[in-house]
Design an enzyme around this catalytic site. Structure first.
Site, PDB file in Angstrom:
ATOM      1  N   CYS A 109     -14.472 -58.445  63.330  1.00 51.74           N
ATOM      2  CA  CYS A 109     -14.603 -59.797  62.783  1.00 51.74           C
ATOM      3  C   CYS A 109     -14.203 -60.827  63.841  1.00 51.74           C
ATOM      4  O   CYS A 109     -14.658 -61.958  63.817  1.00 51.74           O
ATOM      5  CB  CYS A 109     -13.775 -59.938  61.530  1.00 51.74           C
ATOM      6  SG  CYS A 109     -12.151 -59.222  61.683  1.00 51.74           S
ATOM      7  N   LYS A 163     -10.365 -50.160  47.003  1.00 55.33           N
ATOM      8  CA  LYS A 163     -11.758 -49.678  47.089  1.00 55.33           C
ATOM      9  C   LYS A 163     -12.209 -49.674  48.551  1.00 55.33           C
ATOM     10  O   LYS A 163     -12.465 -50.719  49.138  1.00 55.33           O
ATOM     11  CB  LYS A 163     -12.718 -50.534  46.267  1.00 55.33           C
ATOM     12  CG  LYS A 163     -14.035 -49.768  46.085  1.00 55.33           C
ATOM     13  CD  LYS A 163     -15.253 -50.616  45.923  1.00 55.33           C
ATOM     14  CE  LYS A 163     -15.807 -51.209  47.175  1.00 55.33           C
ATOM     15  NZ  LYS A 163     -16.451 -50.248  48.130  1.00 55.33           N
ATOM     16  N   GLY A 220     -14.290 -58.492  54.562  1.00 56.12           N
ATOM     17  CA  GLY A 220     -15.706 -58.164  54.676  1.00 56.12           C
ATOM     18  C   GLY A 220     -16.507 -59.405  55.013  1.00 56.12           C
ATOM     19  O   GLY A 220     -15.998 -60.319  55.681  1.00 56.12           O
ATOM     20  N   SER A 221     -17.732 -59.449  54.518  1.00 56.52           N
ATOM     21  CA  SER A 221     -18.627 -60.553  54.880  1.00 56.52           C
ATOM     22  C   SER A 221     -18.235 -61.842  54.161  1.00 56.52           C
ATOM     23  O   SER A 221     -17.701 -61.812  53.043  1.00 56.52           O
ATOM     24  CB  SER A 221     -20.066 -60.189  54.516  1.00 56.52           C
ATOM     25  OG  SER A 221     -20.176 -59.961  53.131  1.00 56.52           O
ATOM     26  N   THR A 222     -18.536 -62.954  54.779  1.00 56.88           N
ATOM     27  CA  THR A 222     -18.275 -64.256  54.159  1.00 56.88           C
ATOM     28  C   THR A 222     -19.106 -64.391  52.883  1.00 56.88           C
ATOM     29  O   THR A 222     -18.640 -64.949  51.881  1.00 56.88           O
ATOM     30  CB  THR A 222     -18.568 -65.371  55.181  1.00 56.88           C
ATOM     31  OG1 THR A 222     -17.595 -65.252  56.232  1.00 56.88           O
ATOM     32  CG2 THR A 222     -18.450 -66.753  54.573  1.00 56.88           C
ATOM     33  N   GLU A 223     -20.308 -63.840  52.916  1.00 53.96           N
ATOM     34  CA  GLU A 223     -21.187 -63.881  51.742  1.00 53.96           C
ATOM     35  C   GLU A 223     -20.507 -63.227  50.525  1.00 53.96           C
ATOM     36  O   GLU A 223     -20.440 -63.818  49.440  1.00 53.96           O
ATOM     37  CB  GLU A 223     -22.456 -63.113  52.135  1.00 53.96           C
ATOM     38  CG  GLU A 223     -23.531 -63.036  51.127  1.00 53.96           C
ATOM     39  CD  GLU A 223     -24.570 -61.964  51.537  1.00 53.96           C
ATOM     40  OE1 GLU A 223     -24.466 -61.399  52.646  1.00 53.96           O
ATOM     41  OE2 GLU A 223     -25.465 -61.714  50.718  1.00 53.96           O
ATOM     42  N   GLY A 228     -17.323 -62.568  50.297  1.00 56.47           N
ATOM     43  CA  GLY A 228     -16.084 -63.311  50.065  1.00 56.47           C
ATOM     44  C   GLY A 228     -16.292 -64.428  49.039  1.00 56.47           C
ATOM     45  O   GLY A 228     -15.451 -64.660  48.165  1.00 56.47           O
ATOM     46  N   GLU A 272     -10.310 -62.092  54.274  1.00 53.78           N
ATOM     47  CA  GLU A 272     -10.409 -61.996  55.737  1.00 53.78           C
ATOM     48  C   GLU A 272     -11.886 -61.749  56.015  1.00 53.78           C
ATOM     49  O   GLU A 272     -12.403 -60.670  55.729  1.00 53.78           O
ATOM     50  CB  GLU A 272      -9.513 -60.857  56.229  1.00 53.78           C
ATOM     51  CG  GLU A 272      -9.085 -61.018  57.655  1.00 53.78           C
ATOM     52  CD  GLU A 272      -9.934 -60.207  58.578  1.00 53.78           C
ATOM     53  OE1 GLU A 272     -10.958 -60.763  59.041  1.00 53.78           O
ATOM     54  OE2 GLU A 272      -9.601 -59.050  58.834  1.00 53.78           O
ATOM     55  N   GLU A 301     -22.889 -64.423  62.446  1.00 50.91           N
ATOM     56  CA  GLU A 301     -22.168 -63.229  62.894  1.00 50.91           C
ATOM     57  C   GLU A 301     -23.153 -62.062  63.006  1.00 50.91           C
ATOM     58  O   GLU A 301     -23.801 -61.700  62.025  1.00 50.91           O
ATOM     59  CB  GLU A 301     -21.070 -62.889  61.889  1.00 50.91           C
ATOM     60  CG  GLU A 301     -20.258 -61.686  62.294  1.00 50.91           C
ATOM     61  CD  GLU A 301     -19.076 -61.435  61.368  1.00 50.91           C
ATOM     62  OE1 GLU A 301     -19.276 -61.294  60.155  1.00 50.91           O
ATOM     63  OE2 GLU A 301     -17.940 -61.385  61.885  1.00 50.91           O
TER      64      GLU A 301
HETATM   65  P1  NAI Z   1     -19.706 -56.393  52.765  1.00 53.89           P
HETATM   66  O1  NAI Z   1     -18.944 -57.649  52.702  1.00 53.89           O
HETATM   67  O2  NAI Z   1     -20.862 -56.223  51.823  1.00 53.89           O
HETATM   68  O3  NAI Z   1     -18.723 -55.134  52.479  1.00 53.89           O
HETATM   69  C1  NAI Z   1     -17.321 -55.146  52.634  1.00 53.89           C
HETATM   70  C2  NAI Z   1     -16.670 -54.511  51.405  1.00 53.89           C
HETATM   71  O4  NAI Z   1     -17.027 -55.285  50.259  1.00 53.89           O
HETATM   72  C3  NAI Z   1     -17.137 -53.093  51.096  1.00 53.89           C
HETATM   73  O5  NAI Z   1     -16.060 -52.355  50.563  1.00 53.89           O
HETATM   74  C4  NAI Z   1     -18.175 -53.311  50.021  1.00 53.89           C
HETATM   75  O6  NAI Z   1     -18.349 -52.193  49.171  1.00 53.89           O
HETATM   76  C5  NAI Z   1     -17.585 -54.468  49.257  1.00 53.89           C
HETATM   77  N1  NAI Z   1     -18.547 -55.265  48.492  1.00 53.89           N
HETATM   78  C6  NAI Z   1     -19.860 -55.504  48.781  1.00 53.89           C
HETATM   79  N2  NAI Z   1     -20.422 -56.265  47.825  1.00 53.89           N
HETATM   80  C7  NAI Z   1     -19.445 -56.523  46.916  1.00 53.89           C
HETATM   81  C8  NAI Z   1     -19.407 -57.271  45.700  1.00 53.89           C
HETATM   82  N3  NAI Z   1     -20.488 -57.886  45.216  1.00 53.89           N
HETATM   83  N4  NAI Z   1     -18.234 -57.344  45.031  1.00 53.89           N
HETATM   84  C9  NAI Z   1     -17.133 -56.732  45.499  1.00 53.89           C
HETATM   85  N5  NAI Z   1     -17.120 -55.995  46.623  1.00 53.89           N
HETATM   86  C10 NAI Z   1     -18.257 -55.903  47.334  1.00 53.89           C
HETATM   87  O7  NAI Z   1     -20.172 -56.159  54.236  1.00 53.89           O
HETATM   88  P2  NAI Z   1     -21.382 -55.242  54.769  1.00 53.89           P
HETATM   89  O8  NAI Z   1     -22.577 -55.421  53.898  1.00 53.89           O
HETATM   90  O9  NAI Z   1     -20.889 -53.874  54.946  1.00 53.89           O
HETATM   91  O10 NAI Z   1     -21.649 -55.885  56.177  1.00 53.89           O
HETATM   92  C11 NAI Z   1     -22.379 -57.111  56.263  1.00 53.89           C
HETATM   93  C12 NAI Z   1     -21.811 -58.034  57.271  1.00 53.89           C
HETATM   94  O11 NAI Z   1     -20.517 -58.416  56.868  1.00 53.89           O
HETATM   95  C13 NAI Z   1     -21.597 -57.475  58.670  1.00 53.89           C
HETATM   96  O12 NAI Z   1     -22.774 -57.516  59.429  1.00 53.89           O
HETATM   97  C14 NAI Z   1     -20.550 -58.388  59.180  1.00 53.89           C
HETATM   98  O13 NAI Z   1     -21.145 -59.578  59.631  1.00 53.89           O
HETATM   99  C15 NAI Z   1     -19.700 -58.696  57.976  1.00 53.89           C
HETATM  100  N6  NAI Z   1     -18.486 -57.857  57.908  1.00 53.89           N
HETATM  101  C16 NAI Z   1     -17.303 -58.410  58.273  1.00 53.89           C
HETATM  102  C17 NAI Z   1     -16.161 -57.629  58.290  1.00 53.89           C
HETATM  103  C18 NAI Z   1     -14.843 -58.182  58.684  1.00 53.89           C
HETATM  104  O14 NAI Z   1     -14.016 -57.445  59.188  1.00 53.89           O
HETATM  105  N7  NAI Z   1     -14.559 -59.435  58.439  1.00 53.89           N
HETATM  106  C19 NAI Z   1     -16.192 -56.201  57.989  1.00 53.89           C
HETATM  107  C20 NAI Z   1     -17.481 -55.726  57.545  1.00 53.89           C
HETATM  108  C21 NAI Z   1     -18.569 -56.545  57.539  1.00 53.89           C
END
Ligand code: NAI
Ligand code: MG
Length: 500
Positions: A307, A198, A251-254, A256, A273, A404
């Site tokens: 990240c 996804k 993605g985000s720790t939240e 995660g 990650e 972050e």
């Molecule tokens: P996010 O963690 O919400 O999104 C990342 C992925 O997770 C996307 O594919 C999203 O559709 C999916 N996702 C979101 N909510 C989900 C859920 N409840 N269940 C399963 N999948 C879900 O990150 P977002 O909102 O785009 O960015 C927020 C913050 O996260 C950023 O400001 C940054 O601090 C952090 N982040 C960290 C990344 C990294 O490389 N470690 C990459 C992107 C964001």
């Protein structure tokens, strides 16, 4: 911004974004069961770039079913490791043939400079697939001498094999859309797993082009399924699905933590990650020019949407002003603009949401007493631009130092001596990466050993390689991407014991 000087979109890219994009399930391109689509935006302008099928529970169900069938009974399950490796290599060749298309899509969808996508995102993805293609034939077990103390005189022959973990759900972010798909798919396919991927809702396009090439390369139907959609719907449905054996998330720790909760119901395997707040430490004996350029690159590369961004800059007190002024000067000289402009060094942030998030952090920093040496504001125009920013007068308690930001914002703080810095650098819930700048090799090794981080860069930063494992300590995640460590995430070890 004068559009007349921009390179033209390739005709194939133009038609790719003009057509409604479908999802890949069981080797076929399909609409969402709901028939819904969502809009994808060009972050340089805020205009709608493309319309993409909006997957949800039913689409995830269909994709998991296809991946399960492909894993258990399809041609993939009978394919030799060598043939798997050849397919992965072929995919790398195809990406290389479409390098410019991928670079353009990545720039349009994510906002990053086209010049960067051409030399970093796409070549790194190609290299990752080639590296992992080689591993397909090298996933070995051991023969193990056993003693079995309660069976005196008995003899056993024991060995281990490493088998694919099964059907894998992979959820990826928007900062390096193609590269994140490669980091996830490469080891899963080398290990013989099947996948439901996804992509992020902000940037689904390059994964869909990759899907086309996966079909062209000849991967059997159902081995890779790509369901586009939102995190709260498609992503959550995937993380909760009882039919998958493992979930891999970046993605985000939240989120995660939500993935872990969802996976806990049936104890599926999880790798994560997540975020970071990486310290970048400049010692008084560092080569200043290299350290200043390196500190600027550490935070401003990819607009700080990394990240592992070096977002906390710690500078030994005697050289603090020199380094801060040097990084600020580098920040001021960065050409911010739309990704397609040949002289652009920094594009817009990925989305309006991200722009608001980063602006919110800047406001919070100023409210708590931080000062901007340069930048500090959003850019002009309709795109999601933020000025490269260096904050001083910051301290460990501030939100901008603890959380972050994921934008081009670095907090700079002085430190007294080499003995003091490790606990300060480690004072975060994260542990993804760290940077050290010094000309004293012993000091560099000592500091590297003290830092609680999955990657430590010494006199360099943001050096990535398919062979180098990458991942986090503490709340930066579980498991490692890339390198042979990544294969651990996609295999189970089976111990076989034979009485002889
Ligand atoms: P996010 O963690 O919400 O999104 C990342 C992925 O997770 C996307 O594919 C999203 O559709 C999916 N996702 C979101 N909510 C989900 C859920 N409840 N269940 C399963 N999948 C879900 O990150 P977002 O909102 O785009 O960015 C927020 C913050 O996260 C950023 O400001 C940054 O601090 C952090 N982040 C960290 C990344 C990294 O490389 N470690 C990459 C992107 C964001
Ligand atoms: Mg989110």
């Amino acid at each position: 911004m004068a559009t007349a000087t921009l390179p033209a979109m390739l005709p194939s890219v133009k038609s790719f974004v003009a057509e409604k994009r479908k999802m890949l399930v069981n080797g076929k391109w399909i609409e969402a069961v709901s028939d819904r689509t969502f809009e994808v935006f060009n972050p340089a302008t805020g205009d709608v770039l493309a319309h993409v099928a909006s997957g949800d529970v039913q689409d995830i169900n269909a994709a998991v079913k296809a991946a399960r069938a492909a894993f258990e009974t399809g041609p993939w399950s009978r394919m030799t490791p060598s043939d798997r490796g050849k397919l992965i290599w072929k995919l790398a060749d195809l990406i290389e043939q479409h390098l410019e298309e991928f670079a353009q899509l990545e720039s349009l969808d994510n906002g990053k400079p086209l010049t960067v996508a051409r030399v970093a995102d796409v070549p790194l993805a190609i290299d990752l697939f080639r590296y992992m293609a080689g591993w397909a034939t090298k996933i070995e077990g051991n023969t193990i001498p056993v003693s079995v103390p309660y069976a005196p005189g008995a003899k056993f022959f024991a060995y281990t094999t490493r088998e694919p973990v099964g059907v894998v759900g992979q959820i990826i972010p928007w900062n390096f859309p193609l590269l994140m798909a490669a980091w996830k798919l490469g080891p899963a396919l080398a290990a013989g797993c099947t996948v439901v991927l996804k992509p992020a809702e902000q940037t689904p396009l390059s994964a869909l082009l990759l899907g086309k090439l996966i079909c062209e390369a000849g991967f059997p139907d159902g081995v890779v399924n790509i369901v586009t959609g939102f995190g709260e719907t498609a992503g959550a449905a995937l993380a909760q699905h009882p039919g998958i054996d493992k979930i891999a998330f970046t993605g985000s720790t939240e989120v995660g933590k939500l993935i872990v909760e969802a996976a806990a119901r049936d104890l599926k395997k999880v790798t994560l990650e997540l975020g970071g707040k990486s310290p970048n430490i400049v010692f008084g004996d560092a080569d200043l020019n290299t350290a200043i350029a390196g500190a600027a690159n550490a935070i401003f590369f990819n607009h700080g949407q990394c990240c592992c961004a070096g977002s906390r800059l710690y500078v030994e007190q005697g050289i603090f002003d020199d380094v801060v002024n040097g990084v600020a000067e580098a920040a001021r000289s960065i050409k911010v603009g739309e990704g397609f402009a040949p002289d652009t060094q920094m594009g817009p942030l990925v989305s309006e949401e991200q722009l608001n998030r980063v602006s919110g952090y800047l406001d919070a920093g100023f409210a708590e007493g931080a000062e901007a040496v340069c930048g500090g504001k959003r850019g002009s125009g309709t795109g999601y631009f933020v000025e490269p920013t260096v904050l001083v007068k910051t301290n460990a308690k501030m939100k901008v130092v603890q959380e972050e930001i994921f934008g081009p914002v670095v907090t700079a703080m002085p430190f007294k001596s080499a003995e003091d810095i490790a606990p300060i650098a480690n004072d975060t819930v994260y542990g993804l990466a760290a940077g050290i700048w010094t000309s004293d090799i012993s000091k560099a090794h000592r500091a590297a050993a003290q830092l609680r981080a999955g990657t430590v860069w010494i006199n360099c930063y943001n050096v990535f390689d398919a062979a180098l494992p990458f991942g986090g300590y503490k709340q930066s995640g579980w498991g490692r991407e890339m390198g042979h460590d990544a294969l651990e995430n996609y295999t189970e070890t089976k111990a076989v014991c034979i009485a002889i």
